[in-house]
Enzyme design. Sequence first.
Site, PDB file in Angstrom:
ATOM      1  N   MET A  30       0.851  -1.199   0.000  1.00  9.84           N
ATOM      2  CA  MET A  30       0.000   0.000   0.000  1.00  9.84           C
ATOM      3  C   MET A  30       0.885   1.248   0.000  1.00  9.84           C
ATOM      4  SD  MET A  30      -3.440  -0.955   2.030  1.00  9.84           S
ATOM      5  CE  MET A  30      -2.846  -0.748   3.687  1.00  9.84           C
ATOM      6  N   GLY A  31       2.130   1.082  -0.414  1.00 11.65           N
ATOM      7  CA  GLY A  31       3.023   2.234  -0.528  1.00 11.65           C
ATOM      8  C   GLY A  31       3.603   2.674   0.798  1.00 11.65           C
ATOM      9  N   GLY A  36      11.269  -2.876   5.171  1.00 19.30           N
ATOM     10  CA  GLY A  36      10.516  -4.133   5.238  1.00 19.30           C
ATOM     11  C   GLY A  36      10.082  -4.519   3.823  1.00 19.30           C
ATOM     12  N   HIS A  37       9.523  -3.536   3.089  1.00 11.98           N
ATOM     13  CA  HIS A  37       9.121  -3.808   1.699  1.00 11.98           C
ATOM     14  C   HIS A  37      10.344  -4.149   0.852  1.00 11.98           C
ATOM     15  CE1 HIS A  37       5.804  -0.951   2.988  1.00 11.98           C
ATOM     16  NE2 HIS A  37       5.138  -2.011   2.614  1.00 11.98           N
ATOM     17  N   GLN A 153      -2.719 -11.829   8.505  1.00 14.17           N
ATOM     18  CA  GLN A 153      -2.992 -11.566   7.081  1.00 14.17           C
ATOM     19  C   GLN A 153      -2.363 -12.664   6.213  1.00 14.17           C
ATOM     20  OE1 GLN A 153      -2.868  -7.632   4.858  1.00 14.17           O
ATOM     21  NE2 GLN A 153      -0.819  -8.347   4.394  1.00 14.17           N
ATOM     22  N   SER A 187       6.843  -0.240   9.737  1.00 17.38           N
ATOM     23  CA  SER A 187       5.459  -0.162   9.273  1.00 17.38           C
ATOM     24  C   SER A 187       5.266   1.194   8.610  1.00 17.38           C
ATOM     25  CB  SER A 187       4.521  -0.272  10.484  1.00 17.38           C
ATOM     26  OG  SER A 187       3.242   0.204  10.153  1.00 17.38           O
ATOM     27  N   SER A 188       4.441   1.227   7.577  1.00 18.37           N
ATOM     28  CA  SER A 188       4.159   2.508   6.924  1.00 18.37           C
ATOM     29  C   SER A 188       3.518   3.480   7.918  1.00 18.37           C
ATOM     30  CB  SER A 188       3.207   2.288   5.745  1.00 18.37           C
ATOM     31  OG  SER A 188       3.769   1.342   4.873  1.00 18.37           O
TER      32      SER A 188
END
Length: 282
Positions: A30-31, A36-37, A153, A187-188
């Site tokens: 989700m950008g 992490g991404h 999730q 986390s974002s």
Amino acid sequence: MEVYEKIEPLKLRLKELREMNMIVGFVPTMGALHNGHLSLLQKSKQENDISVVSIFVNPTQFNNPTDLAKYPRVLDKDLSFLRNAHCNIVFVPQVSEMYPQSDTRIFDFDYLDKILEGEFRPGHFNGVAQVVSKLFEIVKADNAYFGKKDFQQLAIIKELAKKYMPDLRTRIHGCETIREADGLAMSSRNLRLNAEQRESALKISQSLFKSKEMFEHDKSLAEIKHFVNEYISADPILRMEYFEILDADTLKSISENDFKTNIVACIAVYSGEIRLIDNITF
Ligand code: PAF
């Protein structure tokens, strides 16, 4: 790096690449990308010829409109982050592209979507399943990568594939949580923390690390839960929503007398108005 906003040209391009026997890896996001991404993308790059990242703030998985409105959106920064990381393809659809009509599909994951996040964020996993199933159908990747920070999730997405997408050829991989140097899980949402909330948020990972240590020193589940409750509630900035110790394979409760080897402790805590989740396996 190729950037696509529309589904059809992306599908055509991916078909072309598959016909050239390219193995495709996929990282849905989700950008507001962070390391992490990046670790998911790096894994995808190691294991595939082509890596696709999607950036889409999916409205159907937000049960709280303020959370959706305030979710960080930094597309230009994300695109240069992905360019630097040598991502091959980025998919950045608008809401109207992903949801030309409102999606009324209802998924049922039995108890899995009723506990933890499912209990406190009604409809959240239905929205995740809606968007992930669409993305899986569009990208038709060989491999897809998800962070274990969103432990539940990951379990839901595996169940989505098994129960609702039996023909899916995408293998689903869970990747380790990446933490800041002081332990806070990346986390974002961390972008929204002010200095005071950031300092308090550190207690979330600290409480998990301590709970693991207590478990290893044969403390009872009740003692561990009591400690985490006290530790979090001692900070006036924090408000705990849940802390659960579960069987990591099934996400079912365990009792004091269960001698399981694969256990996960999951926590959700508000630091100010920012809701954060984390987990640790024992
Ligand atoms: O974990 C996320 O960022 C999102 O829930 C996902 C899997 C990209 C679906 O919107």
